[in-house]
Design a protein around this motif. Structure first.
Motif, PDB file in Angstrom:
ATOM      1  N   PHE A  38       0.807  -1.220   0.000  1.00  0.00           N
ATOM      2  CA  PHE A  38       0.000   0.000   0.000  1.00  0.00           C
ATOM      3  C   PHE A  38       0.840   1.270   0.000  1.00  0.00           C
ATOM      4  O   PHE A  38       0.437   2.287  -0.573  1.00  0.00           O
ATOM      5  CB  PHE A  38      -1.026   0.008   1.149  1.00  0.00           C
ATOM      6  CG  PHE A  38      -0.491   0.375   2.495  1.00  0.00           C
ATOM      7  CD1 PHE A  38      -0.437   1.689   2.909  1.00  0.00           C
ATOM      8  CD2 PHE A  38      -0.051  -0.607   3.375  1.00  0.00           C
ATOM      9  CE1 PHE A  38       0.042   2.034   4.164  1.00  0.00           C
ATOM     10  CE2 PHE A  38       0.424  -0.287   4.625  1.00  0.00           C
ATOM     11  CZ  PHE A  38       0.482   1.048   5.016  1.00  0.00           C
ATOM     12  N   ILE A  39       2.025   1.244   0.590  1.00  0.00           N
ATOM     13  CA  ILE A  39       2.880   2.434   0.595  1.00  0.00           C
ATOM     14  C   ILE A  39       3.379   2.738  -0.819  1.00  0.00           C
ATOM     15  O   ILE A  39       3.262   3.860  -1.305  1.00  0.00           O
ATOM     16  CB  ILE A  39       4.094   2.237   1.541  1.00  0.00           C
ATOM     17  CG1 ILE A  39       3.641   2.014   2.975  1.00  0.00           C
ATOM     18  CG2 ILE A  39       5.066   3.406   1.425  1.00  0.00           C
ATOM     19  CD1 ILE A  39       3.399   3.243   3.793  1.00  0.00           C
ATOM     20  N   LEU A  40       3.927   1.737  -1.492  1.00  0.00           N
ATOM     21  CA  LEU A  40       4.431   1.919  -2.857  1.00  0.00           C
ATOM     22  C   LEU A  40       3.292   2.290  -3.808  1.00  0.00           C
ATOM     23  O   LEU A  40       3.432   3.189  -4.647  1.00  0.00           O
ATOM     24  CB  LEU A  40       5.134   0.647  -3.341  1.00  0.00           C
ATOM     25  CG  LEU A  40       5.795   0.718  -4.715  1.00  0.00           C
ATOM     26  CD1 LEU A  40       6.830   1.833  -4.771  1.00  0.00           C
ATOM     27  CD2 LEU A  40       6.423  -0.627  -5.047  1.00  0.00           C
ATOM     28  N   ASN A 104      -9.882  -0.509   7.295  1.00  0.00           N
ATOM     29  CA  ASN A 104      -9.878  -0.879   5.879  1.00  0.00           C
ATOM     30  C   ASN A 104      -9.162   0.182   5.051  1.00  0.00           C
ATOM     31  O   ASN A 104      -9.442   1.377   5.185  1.00  0.00           O
ATOM     32  CB  ASN A 104     -11.317  -1.061   5.391  1.00  0.00           C
ATOM     33  CG  ASN A 104     -11.392  -1.404   3.922  1.00  0.00           C
ATOM     34  OD1 ASN A 104     -11.313  -0.513   3.083  1.00  0.00           O
ATOM     35  ND2 ASN A 104     -11.545  -2.676   3.625  1.00  0.00           N
ATOM     36  N   ASP A 105      -8.254  -0.246   4.171  1.00  0.00           N
ATOM     37  CA  ASP A 105      -7.431   0.699   3.411  1.00  0.00           C
ATOM     38  C   ASP A 105      -8.232   1.592   2.471  1.00  0.00           C
ATOM     39  O   ASP A 105      -7.884   2.749   2.261  1.00  0.00           O
ATOM     40  CB  ASP A 105      -6.306  -0.012   2.665  1.00  0.00           C
ATOM     41  CG  ASP A 105      -6.779  -0.922   1.543  1.00  0.00           C
ATOM     42  OD1 ASP A 105      -7.837  -1.555   1.689  1.00  0.00           O
ATOM     43  OD2 ASP A 105      -6.064  -1.014   0.525  1.00  0.00           O
ATOM     44  N   VAL A 110     -10.124   7.125   1.218  1.00  0.00           N
ATOM     45  CA  VAL A 110     -11.156   8.142   0.984  1.00  0.00           C
ATOM     46  C   VAL A 110     -11.046   9.256   2.025  1.00  0.00           C
ATOM     47  O   VAL A 110     -11.074  10.443   1.685  1.00  0.00           O
ATOM     48  CB  VAL A 110     -12.568   7.507   0.984  1.00  0.00           C
ATOM     49  CG1 VAL A 110     -13.649   8.586   0.959  1.00  0.00           C
ATOM     50  CG2 VAL A 110     -12.723   6.563  -0.209  1.00  0.00           C
ATOM     51  N   ILE A 111     -10.890   8.895   3.276  1.00  0.00           N
ATOM     52  CA  ILE A 111     -10.763   9.888   4.355  1.00  0.00           C
ATOM     53  C   ILE A 111      -9.548  10.776   4.134  1.00  0.00           C
ATOM     54  O   ILE A 111      -9.626  12.002   4.235  1.00  0.00           O
ATOM     55  CB  ILE A 111     -10.685   9.193   5.733  1.00  0.00           C
ATOM     56  CG1 ILE A 111     -12.025   8.545   6.067  1.00  0.00           C
ATOM     57  CG2 ILE A 111     -10.258  10.178   6.827  1.00  0.00           C
ATOM     58  CD1 ILE A 111     -11.978   7.596   7.258  1.00  0.00           C
ATOM     59  N   THR A 112      -8.413  10.156   3.829  1.00  0.00           N
ATOM     60  CA  THR A 112      -7.198  10.956   3.642  1.00  0.00           C
ATOM     61  C   THR A 112      -7.306  11.870   2.427  1.00  0.00           C
ATOM     62  O   THR A 112      -6.753  12.968   2.431  1.00  0.00           O
ATOM     63  CB  THR A 112      -5.935  10.078   3.526  1.00  0.00           C
ATOM     64  OG1 THR A 112      -6.066   9.179   2.433  1.00  0.00           O
ATOM     65  CG2 THR A 112      -5.659   9.339   4.818  1.00  0.00           C
TER      66      THR A 112
END
Length: 133
Positions: A38-40, A104-105, A110-112
């Protein structure tokens, strides 16, 4: 009258929605199709979204029509610098919520994006494109 008065904000939100969609779809592509961490995946999605956002903010929202190469370089560097700042904030929030709190990612993404849209508008309006009117 309201539309004319708030045209810049409305355009920013309109293109912000598209930027967010590009960011999320890119993120999903990199995580779900290419199986990136998820970071990459977020880094690549961020790069794509920032390029789109710069072009739309420059030409359609804040109407910065100066295309002198030195000016473009400085403006783009400023734009990317503040996007890096909001990107770091986004990554920190994602790390805490996903890795530490197991949220959940997609919900976190969406929040971020909402937080980032607000920060980026403030940066663009008050710093990056402020002397263009």
């Amino acid at each position: 009258m309201i539309l004319k008065k708030h045209k810049e904000t409305i355009l920013y939100l309109f293109f912000g929605v598209f930027t967010t969609l590009i960011n999320i779809v890119s993120y999903l592509f990199f995580t779900r199709i290419l199986s990136f961490n998820f970071i990459l995946a977020n880094v690549w999605a961020w790069i794509i979204a920032v390029l789109f956002a710069y072009l739309t903010n420059k030409f359609f929202v804040f109407k910065s029509m100066n295309i002198d190469i030195i000016f473009l370089f400085k403006e783009f560097l400023s734009f990317v610098s503040f996007r890096l700042l909001s990107g770091v904030i986004e990554m920190l929030i994602m790390y805490v919520l996903i890795d530490l709190l197991f949220v959940n990612d997609i919900i976190v993404k969406v929040i971020t994006n909402i937080v980032v849209i607000i920060l980026n508008y403030l940066f663009s309006k008050t710093i990056i494109f402020k002397n263009l009117k």
